[in-house]
Scaffold this active site. Structure first.
Site, PDB file in Angstrom:
ATOM      1  CG  HIS A  53     180.035 166.850 107.078  1.00 38.77           C
ATOM      2  ND1 HIS A  53     179.873 167.918 106.208  1.00 38.77           N
ATOM      3  CD2 HIS A  53     179.177 167.070 108.119  1.00 38.77           C
ATOM      4  CE1 HIS A  53     178.977 168.750 106.711  1.00 38.77           C
ATOM      5  NE2 HIS A  53     178.535 168.259 107.863  1.00 38.77           N
TER       6      HIS A  53
ATOM      7  CB  CYS B  66     174.320 166.431 101.340  1.00 33.99           C
ATOM      8  SG  CYS B  66     172.723 167.021 100.765  1.00 33.99           S
ATOM      9  N   GLY B  67     173.123 165.536 103.832  1.00 32.82           N
ATOM     10  CA  GLY B  67     172.195 165.213 104.912  1.00 32.82           C
ATOM     11  C   GLY B  67     170.779 165.012 104.410  1.00 32.82           C
TER      12      GLY B  67
ATOM     13  N   GLY C   7     169.967 165.678 100.901  1.00 29.54           N
ATOM     14  CA  GLY C   7     169.967 165.532  99.444  1.00 29.54           C
ATOM     15  C   GLY C   7     169.584 166.836  98.759  1.00 29.54           C
ATOM     16  CB  ILE C   8     167.460 169.653  99.846  1.00 33.10           C
ATOM     17  CG1 ILE C   8     166.246 168.735 100.030  1.00 33.10           C
ATOM     18  CG2 ILE C   8     167.006 170.999  99.267  1.00 33.10           C
ATOM     19  CD1 ILE C   8     165.292 169.197 101.123  1.00 33.10           C
ATOM     20  N   GLY C   9     170.525 170.196  99.450  1.00 31.06           N
ATOM     21  CA  GLY C   9     171.623 171.128  99.141  1.00 31.06           C
ATOM     22  C   GLY C   9     172.412 170.659  97.934  1.00 31.06           C
ATOM     23  CG  MET C  10     174.774 166.949  97.850  1.00 29.45           C
ATOM     24  SD  MET C  10     176.369 167.494  97.163  1.00 29.45           S
ATOM     25  CE  MET C  10     177.492 166.444  98.093  1.00 29.45           C
TER      26      MET C  10
ATOM     27  CG  HIS D  29     158.172 160.872  82.474  1.00 30.11           C
ATOM     28  ND1 HIS D  29     156.902 161.072  82.965  1.00 30.11           N
ATOM     29  CD2 HIS D  29     158.115 159.712  81.762  1.00 30.11           C
ATOM     30  CE1 HIS D  29     156.107 160.077  82.566  1.00 30.11           C
ATOM     31  NE2 HIS D  29     156.824 159.234  81.852  1.00 30.11           N
TER      32      HIS D  29
ATOM     33  CG  HIS E  66     158.600 162.029  78.542  1.00 28.08           C
ATOM     34  ND1 HIS E  66     157.744 162.714  79.372  1.00 28.08           N
ATOM     35  CD2 HIS E  66     157.991 160.851  78.256  1.00 28.08           C
ATOM     36  CE1 HIS E  66     156.671 161.970  79.598  1.00 28.08           C
ATOM     37  NE2 HIS E  66     156.800 160.837  78.928  1.00 28.08           N
TER      38      HIS E  66
END
Ligand code: RB5
Length: 151
Positions: free
Chosen positions: A11, A67-68, A70-73, A100, A135
């Site tokens: 959301h 998401c709010g 980006g970290i949880g995603m 990379h 890489h």
């Protein structure tokens, strides 16, 4: 032929997902939308999985999750085999995570970056190719870590 982009959000990321969908479409990128469909509260891991499954099933070439923060995603997406998700708030990181790390998922925080910067980050991510060479060895070592995990 432009890459097909899978989009998904919770959301909090929904308004940014919709803005990116419009910009991607205008720029000629085919889009596959894995939800959510509104700003009604929902759980980001559900949509991280929905987007990543479509990517892994071959419905798209790269995926963007919003998401709010980006970290949880990114945390949820990186639990899925075959996913290399990067949470980026700047174009330098977006460029180098493709060059990379061969990242296949970009995570954006709708409460962190504005729509203008988000589009520049996304465009950089989508138009930069993996460099390979040394890489590829390092990305291979990441995938070895994943392969050694117990089910
Ligand atoms: C939702 O409030 C928020 O927690 C979510 O969008 C995301 O930021 C989680 O990492």
């Amino acid at each position: 032929m432009k890459k097909t982009i899978v989009l998904a959000s919770d959301h909090a990321g929904y308004p940014l997902k919709e803005a990116l969908k419009a910009q991607l479409t205008t720029a000629g990128f085919p889009v596959v939308d894995a939800g959510t469909d509104s700003t009604v509260s929902c759980d980001y891991p559900v949509y991280a999985e929905a987007g990543c499954r479509k990517l892994l099933d071959g419905e798209g070439d790269l995926c963007i999750l919003c998401c709010g923060t980006g970290i949880g995603m990114s945390m949820a997406a990186n639990k899925i085999r075959g996913i290399r998700a990067a949470c980026c708030s700047d174009t330098y990181s977006a460029r180098y995570t493709r060059l990379h790390n061969d990242a296949n998922v970009l995570c954006l925080g709708a409460r962190v970056v504005g729509e203008g910067l988000a589009w520049e980050i996304a465009e950089t991510f989508l138009t930069t190719e993996f460099e390979g060479g040394k890489h590829a060895r390092r990305v291979g070592l990441i995938m070895d870590l994943e392969a050694r995990q117990q089910d």
